[in-house]
Motif scaffolding. Structure first.
Motif, mmCIF file in Angstrom:
data_model
loop_
_atom_site.group_PDB
_atom_site.id
_atom_site.type_symbol
_atom_site.label_atom_id
_atom_site.label_comp_id
_atom_site.label_asym_id
_atom_site.label_seq_id
_atom_site.Cartn_x
_atom_site.Cartn_y
_atom_site.Cartn_z
ATOM 1 N N GLN A 265 13.421 -5.974 -3.536
ATOM 2 C CA GLN A 265 13.228 -7.172 -2.744
ATOM 3 C C GLN A 265 12.308 -7.146 -1.458
ATOM 4 O OE1 GLN A 265 16.224 -6.250 -4.183
ATOM 5 N NE2 GLN A 265 15.224 -7.667 -5.521
ATOM 6 N N ASP A 266 11.625 -8.083 -1.023
ATOM 7 C CA ASP A 266 10.922 -8.245 0.358
ATOM 8 C C ASP A 266 9.608 -6.947 0.318
ATOM 9 O OD1 ASP A 266 9.961 -8.230 2.719
ATOM 10 O OD2 ASP A 266 11.780 -7.899 3.679
ATOM 11 N N LYS A 267 8.542 -7.636 -0.526
ATOM 12 C CA LYS A 267 7.270 -6.844 -0.691
ATOM 13 C C LYS A 267 6.615 -6.218 0.592
ATOM 14 C CE LYS A 267 7.488 -6.595 -4.874
ATOM 15 N NZ LYS A 267 7.536 -7.605 -5.862
ATOM 16 N N ASN A 268 6.608 -7.142 1.604
ATOM 17 C CA ASN A 268 5.710 -6.723 2.690
ATOM 18 C C ASN A 268 6.477 -5.663 3.214
ATOM 19 O OD1 ASN A 268 3.389 -8.463 2.726
ATOM 20 N ND2 ASN A 268 5.050 -10.243 3.099
ATOM 21 N N ARG A 269 7.808 -5.433 3.345
ATOM 22 C CA ARG A 269 8.608 -4.553 3.886
ATOM 23 C C ARG A 269 8.174 -3.100 3.006
ATOM 24 N NH1 ARG A 269 13.996 -2.408 3.452
ATOM 25 N NH2 ARG A 269 14.758 -2.055 5.447
ATOM 26 N N MET A 270 8.094 -3.459 1.870
ATOM 27 C CA MET A 270 7.827 -2.198 0.983
ATOM 28 C C MET A 270 6.499 -1.785 0.966
ATOM 29 S SD MET A 270 8.970 -2.971 -3.377
ATOM 30 C CE MET A 270 8.449 -1.932 -4.303
ATOM 31 N N LYS A 271 5.533 -2.585 1.220
ATOM 32 C CA LYS A 271 4.325 -2.312 1.278
ATOM 33 C C LYS A 271 4.148 -1.287 2.572
ATOM 34 C CE LYS A 271 1.310 -5.870 0.216
ATOM 35 N NZ LYS A 271 0.569 -6.892 0.866
ATOM 36 N N ASN A 272 4.920 -1.683 3.623
ATOM 37 C CA ASN A 272 4.839 -0.902 4.699
ATOM 38 C C ASN A 272 5.649 0.685 4.333
ATOM 39 O OD1 ASN A 272 4.807 -0.193 7.482
ATOM 40 N ND2 ASN A 272 6.416 -1.330 8.191
ATOM 41 N N ALA A 273 6.651 0.425 3.734
ATOM 42 C CA ALA A 273 7.171 1.731 3.505
ATOM 43 C C ALA A 273 6.633 2.689 2.404
ATOM 44 C CB ALA A 273 8.520 1.400 2.596
ATOM 45 N N PHE A 274 5.692 2.185 1.615
ATOM 46 C CA PHE A 274 4.972 2.865 0.768
ATOM 47 C C PHE A 274 3.637 3.560 1.499
ATOM 48 C CE2 PHE A 274 5.049 2.623 -4.033
ATOM 49 C CZ PHE A 274 6.394 2.334 -4.160
ATOM 50 N N ARG A 275 3.369 3.117 2.649
ATOM 51 C CA ARG A 275 2.490 3.877 3.410
ATOM 52 C C ARG A 275 2.878 5.181 3.641
ATOM 53 N NH1 ARG A 275 0.800 -1.537 6.224
ATOM 54 N NH2 ARG A 275 -0.374 -2.121 4.619
ATOM 55 N N LYS A 276 4.071 5.565 3.681
ATOM 56 C CA LYS A 276 4.635 7.212 4.258
ATOM 57 C C LYS A 276 4.528 7.733 2.981
ATOM 58 C CE LYS A 276 8.109 9.165 3.833
ATOM 59 N NZ LYS A 276 9.589 9.550 3.842
ATOM 60 N N LEU A 277 4.250 7.401 1.796
ATOM 61 C CA LEU A 277 4.400 8.214 0.694
ATOM 62 C C LEU A 277 2.897 8.870 0.624
ATOM 63 C CD1 LEU A 277 5.935 5.907 -1.729
ATOM 64 C CD2 LEU A 277 6.894 7.952 -1.300
ATOM 65 N N GLU A 278 3.103 10.332 0.144
ATOM 66 C CA GLU A 278 1.923 10.892 -0.163
ATOM 67 C C GLU A 278 1.340 10.767 -1.468
ATOM 68 O OE1 GLU A 278 2.867 14.665 2.744
ATOM 69 O OE2 GLU A 278 3.143 14.749 0.705
ATOM 70 N N THR A 279 2.350 10.681 -2.729
ATOM 71 C CA THR A 279 1.816 10.444 -4.049
ATOM 72 C C THR A 279 2.765 9.820 -4.627
ATOM 73 O OG1 THR A 279 0.623 12.591 -3.711
ATOM 74 C CG2 THR A 279 1.273 11.949 -6.040
ATOM 75 N N VAL A 280 2.223 8.916 -5.492
ATOM 76 C CA VAL A 280 2.763 7.755 -6.482
ATOM 77 C C VAL A 280 2.092 7.966 -7.737
ATOM 78 C CG1 VAL A 280 3.537 5.610 -6.829
ATOM 79 C CG2 VAL A 280 3.244 6.257 -4.250
ATOM 80 N N VAL A 281 3.291 8.355 -8.717
ATOM 81 C CA VAL A 281 2.800 8.375 -10.159
ATOM 82 C C VAL A 281 3.443 7.419 -10.995
ATOM 83 C CG1 VAL A 281 2.548 9.966 -12.050
ATOM 84 C CG2 VAL A 281 2.446 10.907 -9.815
#
Ligand SMILES: Nc1nc2c(c(=O)[nH]1)N[C@H]1C(S)=C(S)[C@@H](COP(=O)(O)OP(=O)(O)OC[C@H]3O[C@@H](n4cnc5c(=O)[nH]c(N)nc54)[C@H](O)[C@@H]3O)O[C@H]1N2
Ligand SMILES: Nc1nc2c(c(=O)[nH]1)N[C@H]1C(S)=C(S)[C@@H](COP(=O)(O)OP(=O)(O)OC[C@H]3O[C@@H](n4cnc5c(=O)[nH]c(N)nc54)[C@H](O)[C@@H]3O)O[C@H]1N2
Ligand SMILES: [Mo]
Length: 820
Positions: free
Chosen positions: A480-496
């Motif tokens: 849920q809530d794409k824009n919140r998720m977008k923000n959260a993903f910025r802290k991730l170093e690596t996504v596979v």
């Protein structure tokens, strides 16, 4: 009795049942040689089918002869295999390629990727796992999201990812799922099992004994099109009979739903319109009527239940809220006239009444309550354990209600490491963080590592996740809530991520690995999830497209990088594995369900088991609650739960209650600003996000190339919208473009955008307009309560307006922008 497919065919021919099954029986199997190419059998969530393969391409798809009610989603299969969104090569996000884990993460989502070789991609993946385990620890890696991986017991891709990751090191795990998070957490306290994943009373008993059926937020005609294993669609024959009984007036079916559902339209049954999210108020008023008119079954409550005394003061207005839950009280909330509520209560008590709940009412804030109160209502009616009476929470799912054969299912590829095997990194120190989190709360964890929250009577401390690995799921549709998720993903170093098609999850990843589809590998499946009708061969139709590989191969190659590939694969190849899984199943079923040896099975393509016997849920408990107690703490139905009461949760107290929602239409909180309730139900023409990229099929339902938003003629007119218009749907969380589908099935104040529509923002900035129409651009990311912490997708208010500017192109499909 067991029959091979050949014997099945000849049996059908001699019994004259061919007419019932239809012409596809002959055209698919027997006359295959007259066609150009070869017919091959396989299975899927959408059912089994035969595919004609010509010149190395799937050119035609026909339903399996045993499937009397195939779904038209089979028409999307070819487009799924040959989708322009297919991932062709291993890809790495541009800025990540340059700077690795120190990349500019605000660029995530800009869709610029570089093509790399398989060796390079897998080296990078492996180096990142090493780095995260060495520099941080198991708390920094999350590989816990799961989803609707394609069918097949061997290639089930989540298992492959999990085994490989577990062989390398420990990581954060999840508990629960998006489907039934609230239901599966509350019901064990109340009825002693999840209920949502339990076999239910057989349809034949319901058809024979039920006089009133409540389809409560349940749309089986739409939702039974897909199954967790290969779907058989056997429940539809019963729904055909139910339709006849509705027409003849022998069974009264009432669909309690704000929408005139596909099932309601199909059955031609009554609809009881209810204001969204207010079902508990209606249930309380039904309970109040039963009690005040002495229509409730006191003997059942005395013999089989605990805690009615604790609940009663609340019902009668003698509790803290001093509100009597009368029909008049409920009318003001749920919109059902008080007289209708009372007459429904009387009718339920007078007749054999079966309550059939769907799942989306527990995918809303306080989603635990309607399920608990539904059980209390059924207990007061006293018909639990009788054929055609009581309560069910899953007759819309995976052939529940079709008797189980009882045959053992074939095993799958192991998800865990082997016994006595140790991971390469043995560190299991989570540094005070929780090693398991409630599945729908992972974005909270990204945003607030270290935060302590309640969950089901215990405390969870969110881990500080740095790296994500995903396969067989699409969190960029399902959360849920794409824009919140977008923000959260910025802290991730690596996504596979590993997928066969370029979903929004790939767009927001750093390393993307191309798997092949299930149609490009050999496998086998249980035919029928809950019915267990047989074992089905899933023959490889075509070779893996482009550079894609099976998940099995991908993770074997990953394990080779740390010397564990042989252990991973147990030194067996695809066909050796299939033979072992099949033979294990055969052994488990001997002598009760005889099966031919593997080679014969593989040649024939199908083994059928004898049908199961009709069955009544909770009948054993009803017969003797001492001998067959429920799995609740007391063994009885718990109307009041001492255990839950002790947790002290205001949002889930010791007995079911009506709780106002954070957003509710029809006069509820937030409705003066955003008056429309958006439900994001499960799609009629997709499995979540799967098939959305199947172009020709998508074109059968899109409007101006966008996902449809269904709305009432009244709401459309008020806003100057006509059918076919492009509209903007928005709230404070986000905005999207969709195509207006105006329909009498929708009541004023109620709109629907089906979940699974692909996310395609105009750019990667916050709040960017979604060009195709993913409803999770607008939904709220809050837990149902401290008990289940499940998704609340259906607690969501929006506004709709006609879109007038120049419409941006749809950016959701077609893969990445390749940068060299
Ligand atoms: N707003 C809203 N959101 C919802 C819901 C809702 O009602 N409303 N419903 C929720 C529910 S109940 C569910 S179950 C979830 C569903 O969420 P998901 O299960 O995540 O959804 P799917 O679209 O099925 O995603 C499966 C992904 O796995 C990929 N895949 C399939 N097979 C394979 C394979 O063999 N190998 C690899 N590598 N990849 C594969 C597919 O291409 C697809 O991208 O959504 C949830 N989200
Ligand atoms: N075709 C198809 N079938 C599927 C799936 C799919 O993606 N496509 N997904 C499968 C999966 S993973 C799951 S979890 C299940 C989901 O199964 P469900 O969650 O039961 O399905 P939904 O379609 O979301 O909702 C069913 C009905 O609930 C009604 N409803 C929603 N909110 C309310 C409310 O507040 N009150 C009342 N009274 N009614 C309400 C809706 O109008 C709808 O008619 O479906 C499965 N079957
Ligand atoms: Mo689900």
């Amino acid at each position: 009795m067991l029959v091979s497919r050949r014997r099945f065919l000849s049996g059908m021919l001699t019994t004259g049942a061919v007419a019932m099954i239809g012409p596809s029986l002959l055209s698919a199997g027997a006359h295959a040689s007259e066609q150009t190419g070869r017919w091959k059998i396989t299975g899927s969530h959408w059912g089994a089918f035969r595919a004609r393969v010509y010149g190395g391409k799937v050119v035609e798809v026909k339903p399996f002869e045993m499937d009397t009610h195939p779904t038209n989603m089979l028409n999307g299969i070819k487009g799924l295999i040959y989708s322009p969104s297919r991932i062709r090569y291993p890809m790495v996000r541009y800025d990540w390629y340059l700077k690795r884990h120190k990349s500019d993460t605000s660029q995530r989502g800009d869709n610029r990727f570089i093509r790399v070789t398989w060796d390079e991609a897998l080296d990078l993946f492996y180096e990142e796992l090493e780095r995260v385990q060495t520099n941080y620890g198991p708390w920094a890696l999350f590989a816990g999201q799961s989803g609707w991986r394609q069918t097949g017991q061997l290639h089930s891709c989540g298992n492959h990812m999990q085994r490989a990751i577990a062989m390398h090191g420990n990581s954060v795990k999840k508990v629960g799922d998006y489907s039934t998070g609230a239901g599966q957490t509350i019901l064990p306290y109340v009825l002693g099992s999840t209920e949502v994943y339990a076999q239910g009373t057989s349809w034949s008993h319901i058809l024979e004994h039920s006089q009133v059926i409540l389809l409560w937020a349940s749309d089986p005609v739409k939702n039974l099109q897909v199954g967790w294993n290969c779907e058989t669609h056997e429940a539809y024959a019963y729904l055909d009979q139910l339709k006849e009984k509705v027409a003849a007036g022998t069974i009264r079916v009432i669909s309690i739903d704000p929408v005139r559902s596909k099932t309601q339209n199909f059955l031609g049954c009554e609809q009881l319109y209810i204001n969204p999210q207010t079902d508990v108020a209606l249930m309380l008023a039904l309970a109040h009527t039963l009690y005040s008119e002495s229509l409730h079954d006191q003997a059942f409550l005395d013999t089989y239940c605990l805690g009615f005394e604790e609940f009663l003061p609340y019902l009668l207005g003698k509790g803290d809220d001093a509100t009597e839950k009368t029909a008049e009280w409920a009318e003001g909330i749920c919109g059902v006239p008080a007289d209708e509520i009372r007459s429904l209560a009387r009718s339920l008590a007078k007749h054999r009444s079966q309550l059939l709940f769907g799942w989306s009412i527990q995918r809303q804030q306080h989603g635990e309550q309607p399920y608990w109160m539904g059980a209390v209502l059924a207990a007061m009616l006293g018909q639990i354990g009788l054929p055609g009476g009581g309560v069910s929470y899953a007759h819309h799912y995976s052939s529940i209600g079709v008797p189980s054969s009882g045959a053992a299912a074939p095993g799958g590829f192991p998800r865990n490491v082997d016994k006595f095997s140790k991971p390469r990194h043995e560190n299991s120190d989570f540094k005070g963080y929780s090693s398991t989190i409630p599945v729908a709360r992972w974005v909270d964890a990204l945003l607030e590592p270290g935060k302590e929250v309640e969950y089901n009577g215990s405390k969870v401390v969110y881990p500080d996740i740095k790296m994500l690995v995903m396969s067989g799921c699409n969190p960029w549709h399902h959360h849920q809530d794409k824009n919140r998720m977008k923000n959260a993903f910025r802290k991730l170093e690596t996504v596979v991520s590993v997928d066969f098609t370029w979903t929004a999850t790939c767009r927001f990843s750093d390393i993307v690995l191309p798997a092949c589809t299930q149609f490009e590998r050999n496998d086998l499946d249980y035919y029928g999830s809950y019915s267990g009708r047989g074992v089905l061969a899933m023959k490889k139709l075509v070779d893996p497209l482009f550079q894609s590989k099976t998940d099995f191969e991908i993770f074997t190659l990953l394990c080779r990088r740390f010397g564990r590939d042989k252990e991973y694969a147990r030194k067996k190849n695809e066909m050796e594995w299939l033979e072992e899984l099949y033979e294990g199943c055969r052994e488990a079923n001997t002598p009760k369900f005889p099966m031919p040896p593997f080679r014969e099975f593989w040649r024939e393509g199908f083994v059928e088991f004898a049908k199961g016997k009709p069955w009544v849920r909770h009948a054993d408990f009803r017969a003797d609650p001492e001998v067959s107690p429920l799995g609740t703490p007391s063994g009885f139905i718990e109307i009041f739960s001492r255990k839950i009461d002790r947790f002290g949760y205001k949002d889930c107290p010791g007995h079911p209650v009506w709780l106002e929602k954070s957003e509710r239409s029809h006069g509820g909180p937030g409705s003066s600003r955003y008056p429309l309730w958006m439900q994001s139900c499960h799609p009629d023409k997709r499995l979540h996000s799967q098939l959305c990229d199947s172009e020709e099929f998508r074109a059968t339902y899109t409007i101006q190339g966008r996902e449809p938003v269904y709305l009432s003629p009244q709401d459309a007119k008020m806003r100057g919208i006509v059918h076919g218009d492009l509209v903007r749907v928005f709230n404070d969380r986000g905005q999207l473009l969709a195509g207006a589908h105006v329909s009498e099935n929708y009541a004023p104040g109620v709109i629907r955008i089906s979940e699974g529509a692909w996310y395609g923002p105009v750019d990667e900035t916050d709040g960017a307009l979604d060009t195709y129409g993913d409803p999770n651009t607008l939904t709220q990311d809050i837990g149902t309560s401290q008990l289940a912490q499940a998704t609340s997708a259906n607690t969501c208010l929006v506004e709709v307006e006609k879109f007038t500017g120049k419409a941006p192109a749809v950016t959701a499909f077609g893969g990445p922008t390749e940068v060299s």
